[in-house]
Design an enzyme around this catalytic site. Structure first.
Site, short mmCIF file in Angstrom:
data_model
loop_
_atom_site.label_atom_id
_atom_site.label_comp_id
_atom_site.label_asym_id
_atom_site.label_seq_id
_atom_site.Cartn_x
_atom_site.Cartn_y
_atom_site.Cartn_z
N ARG A 88 0.79 -1.23 0.00
CA ARG A 88 0.00 0.00 0.00
C ARG A 88 0.82 1.28 0.00
O ARG A 88 0.27 2.36 -0.21
CB ARG A 88 -0.95 0.00 1.21
CG ARG A 88 -1.86 -1.23 1.26
CD ARG A 88 -2.94 -1.08 2.30
NE ARG A 88 -4.00 -0.21 1.82
CZ ARG A 88 -5.14 -0.64 1.31
NH1 ARG A 88 -5.38 -1.92 1.21
NH2 ARG A 88 -6.04 0.23 0.89
N TYR A 96 -1.13 11.26 0.26
CA TYR A 96 -0.58 12.33 1.08
C TYR A 96 0.00 13.46 0.24
O TYR A 96 -0.08 14.63 0.62
CB TYR A 96 0.46 11.77 2.08
CG TYR A 96 -0.22 11.19 3.31
CD1 TYR A 96 -0.77 12.03 4.28
CD2 TYR A 96 -0.38 9.82 3.47
CE1 TYR A 96 -1.43 11.51 5.39
CE2 TYR A 96 -1.03 9.29 4.57
CZ TYR A 96 -1.56 10.14 5.53
OH TYR A 96 -2.23 9.62 6.61
N SER A 103 0.37 14.50 6.72
CA SER A 103 -0.77 14.66 7.62
C SER A 103 -0.58 15.90 8.50
O SER A 103 0.49 16.10 9.07
CB SER A 103 -0.90 13.43 8.51
OG SER A 103 -1.78 13.70 9.58
N CYS A 169 -12.73 0.27 21.16
CA CYS A 169 -11.54 -0.53 21.46
C CYS A 169 -10.50 -0.33 20.36
O CYS A 169 -9.30 -0.44 20.61
CB CYS A 169 -11.91 -2.00 21.52
SG CYS A 169 -13.12 -2.32 22.80
N HIS A 203 -20.07 16.04 25.44
CA HIS A 203 -19.63 17.22 26.19
C HIS A 203 -20.17 18.49 25.52
O HIS A 203 -19.97 18.69 24.31
CB HIS A 203 -18.11 17.29 26.29
CG HIS A 203 -17.67 18.37 27.23
ND1 HIS A 203 -17.49 19.68 26.82
CD2 HIS A 203 -17.43 18.35 28.56
CE1 HIS A 203 -17.13 20.41 27.87
NE2 HIS A 203 -17.08 19.63 28.93
N ASP A 354 -11.99 22.35 29.53
CA ASP A 354 -13.10 22.07 30.45
C ASP A 354 -13.23 20.57 30.74
O ASP A 354 -13.52 20.17 31.87
CB ASP A 354 -14.42 22.59 29.84
CG ASP A 354 -14.52 24.11 29.93
OD1 ASP A 354 -13.91 24.69 30.85
OD2 ASP A 354 -15.20 24.71 29.07
N CYS A 374 -15.76 -5.25 26.68
CA CYS A 374 -16.79 -5.73 25.76
C CYS A 374 -17.14 -7.18 26.12
O CYS A 374 -16.22 -7.97 26.41
CB CYS A 374 -16.29 -5.70 24.32
SG CYS A 374 -15.94 -4.05 23.72
N CYS A 377 -14.94 -9.59 24.39
CA CYS A 377 -13.50 -9.28 24.38
C CYS A 377 -12.67 -10.49 24.80
O CYS A 377 -13.04 -11.22 25.71
CB CYS A 377 -13.22 -8.11 25.32
SG CYS A 377 -11.48 -7.63 25.36
N CYS A 382 -7.33 -5.20 28.17
CA CYS A 382 -8.29 -4.11 27.94
C CYS A 382 -8.87 -3.56 29.24
O CYS A 382 -9.16 -4.30 30.16
CB CYS A 382 -9.43 -4.61 27.05
SG CYS A 382 -9.01 -4.58 25.30
#
Lengths: 435, 435
Positions: A88, A96, A103, A169, A203, A354, A374, A377, A382
């Site tokens: 890839r 890019y 990035s 996750c 939030h 905040d 989970c 899982c 985790c």
């Protein structure tokens, strides 16, 4: 590959120590904002996926991504991971190049961190001075760099602050596990006392910031089409098998969207869509499919709203702004726009401050959801917190986890996934029948 | 079959007119609450799935369900629909026998409607007198009965009020399309002026009512295990292909859950789960799988919270209370409980009144979302309103739809689905590979 990106995919071995050495002398945010090793009372670790800053870093980035057995479990990972990354690399480099050569996530995170720390020092002097530390999962600076710098700065109280508003996750989960492993690798398990901001899908400051960006985006649409615009909230998709394990990312993204629309008093029609799926059996509907179908039906104006990342990245700048824009034009959509990402939004950096301040004042270790693994899982690591703060709220029972495995976990691999990872980006090699 | 129930599945031809005649002389709610044909200023149509009140009505109920081409598109529907209904009748009868011999949904809807109308007459005399009319999709009273009774009562202003809090084409969408067709069948298209309450996933009164029921449910768990209880919010599942069309039921259910947890100040760990899937490729995780996995992991107390229906029905009384309770016990869960359904909750019937009152005061035709057909929809009738009220809010552009087709729409049928419908309820005939 889960929430990690389909556009992001080197036959090199993962070179954590090498890259660490490289970046510690580069233009790290610490070089700018934390240039002097002044003592910090509170260290805030900003966790995110990260991205290659320049095209020559694409290869190492993809290598790290495909070496992540927690998120992209592959058979013969040490062989197949680099192979896929290699396949890839050239294609991803071109992507890019098309967005300016790299990035921008480090740039934006640095700006956000600077503004957040300034706000925190002003509003919460009792927990200051504050410093932030970027910990990217697959790009520099990695978690190792963050924790070493924290030690150097004399940090004792540490907040792991995910930059993914909704918990998965595949994103926050993986980043936290890596952070704890970085502490172990660097023998810093007892150095800091930790608490975790693991999600903040509703939030009010975040919601306001998104709504504000939507209004900015709407202004770019000619006024006669503005009211008729359909808002396409687009989040990175997730494999159905991860959802079936019990991952709560999908409902948390939905909750964010509903809060934003409430804030906007349901001013426009809207739809929740999912982008960047790799292979079959990912959460839908796919954003690009919805764009094409709306165009075919005669919809003239569409505003795509990124809802699960807080900075621009390859999926906004390339997938939406270039690829989808082309599809939209072909489908007859005259005004195809995107709401700006939060990036340097002052509303958002205040919200970040905040969120941290409210978290520290509350005295909790994490959200009440974080301790719940989970139901499906298989990864014992985790939902752990290494050396957690003394927590006053007794109802936050917690795994004070001592089970940090560096081996990751094993799970069933579906051949479809491997074919999907190995395919060039577009068009897919997978016959539609298997999708 | 979409949100229609897997437990609900007769070789008889659909007998709308026959059943109409039958029920018009039976104990219809109108016989009780609307016994005198007093004039009503406002008619409120309570739309829901319905259920067989007695086991001898299971056959006709399943026939209607499998004749619904909008929700369960089958090839050779006139032949295959009754065949599938027949195959399932005996099994479904046994299920209804196990919960007392029939569905209580008419009883609860009648109680809810009585309380709502009383509240509305008191709080909003200017739009009264109010009357409610039950319109079930597959059980008596059907939409035809509702609209004929409204005509008899002299109703002019009509509100179609879905009893599904979250919108899905498979539930509210199908019920509304059927309501409009019933008007056409009975030549009443110009008789009433309509507006639609098509969704209310976050109405504060509804959220409060659910939270109250959760607190009631928690009280049934021994105090030493109460805090440790995991809340399993369970909604009827939906096929992935319906979700990929753009149906927004999943995000709206998620929004409800997040509001409820906010109301409860995130007092407990929770998870969004999906029940009653038929065949492969339905939204997950499946509630029963989560129950089994939590039990295996050592979880001792679980409270299942029905989140997408407002009355008890076969999926709560049989699937959760009997079948899942057995699975939970086998998995080692000691305290497996269910939050009571809203049923006769006074908080909920007040919320129903508030929803209607707020809707009428707002002057809108529907939610701003209702006019937006799913991007992948092929049913031209969807999202129409017959003879809508004059609407003051100009931003509510609307399909004043004249395209009422009785033929329904055509879509691709997946063989898996037919196998799934034809299978006895459990165990599935479908090899796991195809799931």
């Amino acid at each position: 590959m889960n929430l990690a990106t389909r556009r992001l995919f080197s036959p090199l071995k993962v070179q954590t120590s090498l890259s660490l050495r490289t970046t510690s002398t580069s233009t790290s945010p610490f070089a700018r904002c934390n240039s002097q090793s002044t003592q910090a009372k509170t260290g805030i670790v900003l966790m995110n996926l990260g991205g290659p800053e320049t095209t020559d870093k694409v290869n190492i980035f993809l290598n790290r991504l495909f070496a992540d057995h927690e998120i992209i479990p592959l058979p013969f990972q040490k062989f197949l991971g680099p192979t896929i990354a290699n396949v890839r690399t050239e294609k991803v480099k071109k992507l890019y190049q098309s967005i300016g050569g790299g990035s921008p996530i480090r740039k934006w995170t640095t700006m956000q961190g600077d503004a957040m720390v300034k706000y925190l020092d002003e509003k919460s002097p009792e927990t200051g001075p504050h410093k932030y530390y970027i910990a990217f999962r697959y790009a520099d600076p990695l978690s190792d760099e963050a924790v070493l710098k924290m030690k150097e700065d004399g940090v004792k109280r540490a907040v792991a602050f995910t930059q993914y508003p909704q918990f998965s996750c595949s994103t926050t989960g993986g980043s936290l596990n890596e952070l704890w492993r970085a502490l172990k690798r660097n023998k810093l398990e007892k150095e800091f006392e930790w608490s975790v901001v693991d999600r903040w899908p509703e939030h009010p400051g975040f919601i306001e910031a998104v709504a504000d960006r939507i209004n900015e985006g709407l202004k770019t649409i000619p006024s006669e089409h503005r009211d008729d615009t359909i808002l396409l909230f687009s989040a990175h998709s997730l494999p159905i098998k991860v959802i079936n394990r019990g991952d709560q990312y999908v409902p948390e993204v939905a909750a964010t969207i509903q809060r934003v629309m409430n804030h906007l008093k349901f001013s426009h029609k809207y739809i929740s869509t999912w982008q960047s799926a790799v292979g079959p059996n990912w959460m839908g509907p796919q954003t690009v499919d919805v764009v094409k179908k709306l165009g075919k039906r005669g919809q003239k104006s569409v505003l795509v709203v990124p809802i699960a990342f807080t900075s621009d990245h390859i999926e906004t700048l390339s997938e939406i702004d270039i690829e989808m824009a082309e599809d939209a034009e072909k489908a007859g959509i005259e005004h195809f726009r995107r709401a700006p990402s939060l990036n340097d939004s002052p509303i958002f950096s205040k919200a970040m401050g905040d969120i941290v301040m409210e978290h520290m004042k509350s005295g909790v270790l994490s959200s009440s959801q974080y301790p719940m693994r989970c139901p499906g899982c298989t990864n014992e690591q985790c939902r752990s917190i290494v050396n957690p703060i003394h927590h006053e709220k007794p109802h936050f029972r917690f795994y004070d986890c001592d089970c940090l495995s560096l081996r990751g976990h094993r799970e069933k691999i579906v051949p479809h996934d491997i074919i999907a990872y190995l395919q060039p980006l577009e068009p897919p090699l997978i016959p539609p029948y298997f999708r």
